[in-house]
Design a protein around this motif. Structure first.
Motif, PDB file in Angstrom:
ATOM      1  N   MET A   1     -21.945  77.532 -15.686  1.00 15.38           N
ATOM      2  CA  MET A   1     -21.024  77.413 -14.568  1.00 15.38           C
ATOM      3  C   MET A   1     -20.205  78.680 -14.374  1.00 15.38           C
ATOM      4  O   MET A   1     -19.857  79.038 -13.266  1.00 15.38           O
ATOM      5  CB  MET A   1     -20.060  76.246 -14.799  1.00 15.38           C
ATOM      6  CG  MET A   1     -20.718  74.903 -14.745  1.00 15.38           C
ATOM      7  SD  MET A   1     -21.586  74.615 -13.190  1.00 15.38           S
ATOM      8  CE  MET A   1     -20.235  74.357 -12.057  1.00 15.38           C
ATOM      9  N   HIS A   4     -20.655  81.921 -11.861  1.00 19.02           N
ATOM     10  CA  HIS A   4     -20.178  82.065 -10.494  1.00 19.02           C
ATOM     11  C   HIS A   4     -18.682  82.319 -10.424  1.00 19.02           C
ATOM     12  O   HIS A   4     -18.118  82.299  -9.346  1.00 19.02           O
ATOM     13  CB  HIS A   4     -20.497  80.818  -9.678  1.00 19.02           C
ATOM     14  CG  HIS A   4     -21.958  80.672  -9.396  1.00 19.02           C
ATOM     15  ND1 HIS A   4     -22.672  81.630  -8.721  1.00 19.02           N
ATOM     16  CD2 HIS A   4     -22.835  79.689  -9.695  1.00 19.02           C
ATOM     17  CE1 HIS A   4     -23.935  81.232  -8.618  1.00 19.02           C
ATOM     18  NE2 HIS A   4     -24.062  80.070  -9.205  1.00 19.02           N
ATOM     19  N   ASP A   8     -16.999  82.716  -6.890  1.00 22.30           N
ATOM     20  CA  ASP A   8     -16.182  81.600  -6.411  1.00 22.30           C
ATOM     21  C   ASP A   8     -14.736  82.028  -6.206  1.00 22.30           C
ATOM     22  O   ASP A   8     -14.095  81.666  -5.216  1.00 22.30           O
ATOM     23  CB  ASP A   8     -16.220  80.434  -7.422  1.00 22.30           C
ATOM     24  CG  ASP A   8     -17.593  79.785  -7.473  1.00 22.30           C
ATOM     25  OD1 ASP A   8     -18.380  79.990  -6.528  1.00 22.30           O
ATOM     26  OD2 ASP A   8     -17.877  79.080  -8.462  1.00 22.30           O
ATOM     27  N   ILE A  11     -14.464  84.035  -3.014  1.00 21.42           N
ATOM     28  CA  ILE A  11     -14.542  83.200  -1.809  1.00 21.42           C
ATOM     29  C   ILE A  11     -13.213  82.475  -1.588  1.00 21.42           C
ATOM     30  O   ILE A  11     -12.662  82.444  -0.485  1.00 21.42           O
ATOM     31  CB  ILE A  11     -15.685  82.166  -1.940  1.00 21.42           C
ATOM     32  CG1 ILE A  11     -17.045  82.873  -1.977  1.00 21.42           C
ATOM     33  CG2 ILE A  11     -15.649  81.172  -0.782  1.00 21.42           C
ATOM     34  CD1 ILE A  11     -18.186  81.991  -2.463  1.00 21.42           C
ATOM     35  N   LEU A  12     -12.680  81.901  -2.664  1.00 20.71           N
ATOM     36  CA  LEU A  12     -11.445  81.130  -2.535  1.00 20.71           C
ATOM     37  C   LEU A  12     -10.234  82.033  -2.287  1.00 20.71           C
ATOM     38  O   LEU A  12      -9.285  81.634  -1.605  1.00 20.71           O
ATOM     39  CB  LEU A  12     -11.221  80.275  -3.789  1.00 20.71           C
ATOM     40  CG  LEU A  12     -12.201  79.101  -3.919  1.00 20.71           C
ATOM     41  CD1 LEU A  12     -12.112  78.457  -5.295  1.00 20.71           C
ATOM     42  CD2 LEU A  12     -11.935  78.057  -2.838  1.00 20.71           C
ATOM     43  N   ARG A  91     -11.361  68.148  -3.485  1.00 21.39           N
ATOM     44  CA  ARG A  91     -12.676  68.495  -2.932  1.00 21.39           C
ATOM     45  C   ARG A  91     -13.289  69.627  -3.745  1.00 21.39           C
ATOM     46  O   ARG A  91     -14.429  69.539  -4.186  1.00 21.39           O
ATOM     47  CB  ARG A  91     -12.539  68.886  -1.465  1.00 21.39           C
ATOM     48  CG  ARG A  91     -13.666  69.751  -0.988  1.00 21.39           C
ATOM     49  CD  ARG A  91     -13.861  69.687   0.507  1.00 21.39           C
ATOM     50  NE  ARG A  91     -14.811  68.654   0.835  1.00 21.39           N
ATOM     51  CZ  ARG A  91     -14.732  67.853   1.881  1.00 21.39           C
ATOM     52  NH1 ARG A  91     -13.728  67.936   2.680  1.00 21.39           N
ATOM     53  NH2 ARG A  91     -15.633  66.949   2.118  1.00 21.39           N
ATOM     54  N   PHE A  92     -12.512  70.702  -3.973  1.00 21.08           N
ATOM     55  CA  PHE A  92     -13.045  71.832  -4.734  1.00 21.08           C
ATOM     56  C   PHE A  92     -13.447  71.396  -6.144  1.00 21.08           C
ATOM     57  O   PHE A  92     -14.477  71.805  -6.660  1.00 21.08           O
ATOM     58  CB  PHE A  92     -12.008  72.961  -4.830  1.00 21.08           C
ATOM     59  CG  PHE A  92     -11.718  73.635  -3.507  1.00 21.08           C
ATOM     60  CD1 PHE A  92     -12.699  73.747  -2.537  1.00 21.08           C
ATOM     61  CD2 PHE A  92     -10.463  74.147  -3.240  1.00 21.08           C
ATOM     62  CE1 PHE A  92     -12.440  74.368  -1.323  1.00 21.08           C
ATOM     63  CE2 PHE A  92     -10.195  74.774  -2.026  1.00 21.08           C
ATOM     64  CZ  PHE A  92     -11.184  74.874  -1.068  1.00 21.08           C
ATOM     65  N   HIS A  93     -12.615  70.555  -6.739  1.00 24.05           N
ATOM     66  CA  HIS A  93     -12.885  70.153  -8.122  1.00 24.05           C
ATOM     67  C   HIS A  93     -14.088  69.236  -8.255  1.00 24.05           C
ATOM     68  O   HIS A  93     -14.648  69.119  -9.338  1.00 24.05           O
ATOM     69  CB  HIS A  93     -11.639  69.482  -8.723  1.00 24.05           C
ATOM     70  CG  HIS A  93     -10.604  70.469  -9.119  1.00 24.05           C
ATOM     71  ND1 HIS A  93      -9.256  70.225  -8.993  1.00 24.05           N
ATOM     72  CD2 HIS A  93     -10.715  71.708  -9.617  1.00 24.05           C
ATOM     73  CE1 HIS A  93      -8.597  71.293  -9.403  1.00 24.05           C
ATOM     74  NE2 HIS A  93      -9.452  72.197  -9.784  1.00 24.05           N
ATOM     75  N   SER A  94     -14.454  68.564  -7.167  1.00 23.78           N
ATOM     76  CA  SER A  94     -15.634  67.713  -7.257  1.00 23.78           C
ATOM     77  C   SER A  94     -16.892  68.484  -6.870  1.00 23.78           C
ATOM     78  O   SER A  94     -17.976  67.928  -6.808  1.00 23.78           O
ATOM     79  CB  SER A  94     -15.470  66.489  -6.351  1.00 23.78           C
ATOM     80  OG  SER A  94     -15.465  66.881  -4.995  1.00 23.78           O
ATOM     81  N   MET A  95     -16.733  69.783  -6.602  1.00 19.67           N
ATOM     82  CA  MET A  95     -17.896  70.599  -6.235  1.00 19.67           C
ATOM     83  C   MET A  95     -18.380  71.406  -7.425  1.00 19.67           C
ATOM     84  O   MET A  95     -17.633  71.661  -8.362  1.00 19.67           O
ATOM     85  CB  MET A  95     -17.514  71.550  -5.088  1.00 19.67           C
ATOM     86  CG  MET A  95     -17.347  70.831  -3.766  1.00 19.67           C
ATOM     87  SD  MET A  95     -16.737  71.916  -2.489  1.00 19.67           S
ATOM     88  CE  MET A  95     -18.051  73.111  -2.416  1.00 19.67           C
ATOM     89  N   PRO A  96     -19.654  71.817  -7.365  1.00 23.90           N
ATOM     90  CA  PRO A  96     -20.189  72.602  -8.493  1.00 23.90           C
ATOM     91  C   PRO A  96     -19.701  74.045  -8.476  1.00 23.90           C
ATOM     92  O   PRO A  96     -20.457  74.967  -8.228  1.00 23.90           O
ATOM     93  CB  PRO A  96     -21.710  72.519  -8.283  1.00 23.90           C
ATOM     94  CG  PRO A  96     -21.887  72.261  -6.831  1.00 23.90           C
ATOM     95  CD  PRO A  96     -20.680  71.513  -6.365  1.00 23.90           C
ATOM     96  N   ILE A  97     -18.399  74.240  -8.702  1.00 23.19           N
ATOM     97  CA  ILE A  97     -17.857  75.597  -8.767  1.00 23.19           C
ATOM     98  C   ILE A  97     -17.142  75.759 -10.105  1.00 23.19           C
ATOM     99  O   ILE A  97     -16.933  74.781 -10.821  1.00 23.19           O
ATOM    100  CB  ILE A  97     -16.858  75.887  -7.628  1.00 23.19           C
ATOM    101  CG1 ILE A  97     -15.647  74.952  -7.715  1.00 23.19           C
ATOM    102  CG2 ILE A  97     -17.524  75.730  -6.279  1.00 23.19           C
ATOM    103  CD1 ILE A  97     -14.528  75.333  -6.772  1.00 23.19           C
ATOM    104  N   ARG A  99     -14.108  75.733 -12.015  1.00 27.13           N
ATOM    105  CA  ARG A  99     -12.842  75.129 -11.624  1.00 27.13           C
ATOM    106  C   ARG A  99     -11.658  76.087 -11.673  1.00 27.13           C
ATOM    107  O   ARG A  99     -10.814  76.075 -10.795  1.00 27.13           O
ATOM    108  CB  ARG A  99     -12.553  73.915 -12.505  1.00 27.13           C
ATOM    109  CG  ARG A  99     -13.349  72.706 -12.081  1.00 27.13           C
ATOM    110  CD  ARG A  99     -12.896  71.490 -12.824  1.00 27.13           C
ATOM    111  NE  ARG A  99     -13.435  70.287 -12.206  1.00 27.13           N
ATOM    112  CZ  ARG A  99     -13.120  69.067 -12.601  1.00 27.13           C
ATOM    113  NH1 ARG A  99     -12.273  68.893 -13.592  1.00 27.13           N
ATOM    114  NH2 ARG A  99     -13.646  68.022 -12.012  1.00 27.13           N
TER     115      ARG A  99
END
Lengths: 253, 267
Positions: A1, A4, A8, A11-12, A91-97, A99
């Motif tokens: 993980m 990225h 990530d 992007i954020l 939303r972000f935390h439930s995505m494959p990014i 954390r």
């Protein structure tokens, strides 16, 4: 993980920087108060303050810069709080990014926003007569200290943003930090203060940071102040970072 | 391994908030490609279950698996295969609708985020508002954007937590159609609702959550059989206010804020 993490975070960070460019008022408000304070102290009180330096703007600027950073980081905790409240964090935390990139994006945004405000304040100071013969390396040293101080206060802001219950609460942590320079060598030499106040003033972080930056600008030998200043910044940074991470983990699980 | 692993498997799930025991041993399975409705009143623990499945919350006891991955030990794999649409539209107010979609597409490391965003804007009737800031959107538009964001990357399992709360009738029909389209395309949908008719209209299976446990779980027909047999009564069929409202509004022509194409307005 973690492969990225950089992508990530970039992007954020781009996302939250857009929040700033779309409401420049946060930069302006951050810069206006310190500039107003600078006007007040230079043109109203300044004549009555004897600092041993003939240019009071030069004397004043380092403290004003710290006030700018302290009030700027209030917006960092505000932005973080709003993200938590709006549900976009979930939303972000439930995505494959990765954390932690969610937090780092706010930290980097804080850094960019504060540096921009600082540039505005320095330009205003130049208009009011601030002058320094410092070379590139010295300026870099000043920037380095300011970056460290910004990061330290930003991680404090992260703690505040993560644990606040209301919007007002999120920014409230910054008030004492904004006032800290008043009880330091930022506006008047500490020698004029009563013993107890002077003891506090000389042993709190703002004084050593202000003295170090002032000496750098004036191209005087910085002495031990710079090391005390760096120790404060790094110390606050490490403690605040660890505390913020503990708070963060508690919040997301 | 030919046996179908259920899309969601929950067993003995328990969760307390201090003294309050919200979940007291929840068990259910959701078959792949089905629509599963979790029905319960406010505070029944629906959101708690969804948050545990979406790896936002850790259970005190029990197991939860999504696509065969344990939420506790394989959270990253779970996140790879799900999407969450929370109770409140989690959209970025400062960005435009299109920027929100592009943001999610980039975070999911997809190529060509632009076309993906445009296709979804078209599909959810948001193309006209694509460049507008979300802060100017109506509740229905936000919700549609929210769901559109969840579809990016085609995750096989989607959680919708009270997807129609706060929506007007057209908005609600639009969301229902979107859910049906998802299931037709093979996506597993777990939705929570407190509206009985929503579960009745959409779900293949309905589970009723009450006092921390699933007290009934079955198809609509099965649930109906649990109750006294239907009696035949003659009742004058009055149009409901919703029927009237929808008919009048549909006559009024197209509205940019109308539901998703193919639902509310006949063209």
């Amino acid at each position: 993980m973690t492969k990225h993490f950089v992508g990530d975070t970039a992007i954020l960070t781009g996302r939250s920087l857009r929040h700033i460019t779309r409401s420049m008022d946060t930069i302006i408000t951050t810069a206006v108060t310190p500039i107003a304070m600078m006007l007040l102290f230079v043109y109203v009180f300044g004549g009555a303050i004897s600092t041993g330096m003939d240019n009071y703007v030069n004397y004043l600027l380092p403290g004003i810069l710290l006030i700018t950073i302290a009030s700027g980081t209030a917006y960092t905790s505000y932005r973080l709080f709003m993200d938590m409240k709006s549900g976009i964090f979930e939303r972000f935390h439930s995505m494959p990014i990765t954390r932690s990139s969610v937090l780092w994006a706010h930290v980097l945004t804080s850094l960019v926003a504060n540096m921009t405000s600082l540039v505005v304040v320095v330009l205003a100071a130049v208009l009011m007569g601030f002058r320094s013969g410092a070379g590139v390396l010295t300026w870099l040293a000043v920037v380095g200290v300011l970056v460290l101080f910004t990061l330290a206060l930003t991680w404090l802001a992260v703690i505040a943003g993560l644990s606040a219950k209301t919007v007002d609460g999120a920014g409230a942590f910054a008030y004492p930090l904004i006032f800290l320079p008043f009880i330091s060598s930022a506006f008047v030499p500490t020698e004029t203060m009563p013993r107890a106040v002077r003891a506090f003033a000389e042993n709190q972080p703002a004084t050593s940071i202000v003295n170090a930056i002032r000496d750098l600008f004036a191209q005087r030998p910085v002495g031990t102040d710079i090391w005390i200043a760096l120790a404060w910044c790094v110390g606050i940074l490490i403690v605040a970072y660890m505390w913020a991470m503990v708070t963060y983990r508690r919040r997301i699980s | 391994m030919t046996a179908q692993v259920p899309a969601v498997h929950v067993q003995g799930l328990e969760k307390s908030y201090e003294e309050l025991r919200v979940l007291r041993g929840v068990d259910f399975d959701v078959a792949r490609g089905s629509i599963f409705a979790l029905l319960g009143s406010n505070g029944a623990g629906k959101t708690t279950i969804v948050n545990i499945l979406a790896t936002l919350l850790k259970p005190d006891a029990g197991t939860a698996r999504v696509s065969g991955f344990d939420v506790a030990t394989h959270a990253a794999d779970v996140r790879q295969s799900i999407s969450l649409t929370g109770q409140f539209a989690a959209v970025d107010e400062v960005l435009s609708g299109r920027e929100n979609l592009v943001l999610v597409a980039r975070l999911r490391h997809l190529k060509d985020p632009g076309p993906i965003a445009d296709a979804l804007l078209e599909r959810f009737a948001l193309a006209d508002a694509a460049e507008r800031r979300v802060s100017t959107y109506s509740g229905g538009m936000r919700r549609r954007l929210d769901i559109a964001m969840s579809l990016i990357g085609n995750p096989p399992v989607i959680f919708l937590d009270e997807p129609t709360t706060g929506l007007d009738p057209q908005g609600r029909l639009g969301v229902w159609q979107a859910v049906r389209d998802l299931a037709e395309a093979g996506t597993t949908v777990l939705l929570t609702t407190q509206h009985l008719d929503e579960a009745e209209h959409l779900a293949d299976r309905i589970a009723i959550l009450h006092e921390g446990r699933i007290i009934q779980n079955g198809t609509l027909t099965e649930l109906k059989q649990l109750h006294p047999p239907a009696r035949v009564e003659y009742v004058e069929k009055q149009p409901t206010l919703e029927d009237i409202f929808l008919a009048i509004v549909a006559e009024d022509g197209t509205d940019s804020d109308a539901a998703i194409p193919g639902t509310a307005t006949d063209e």
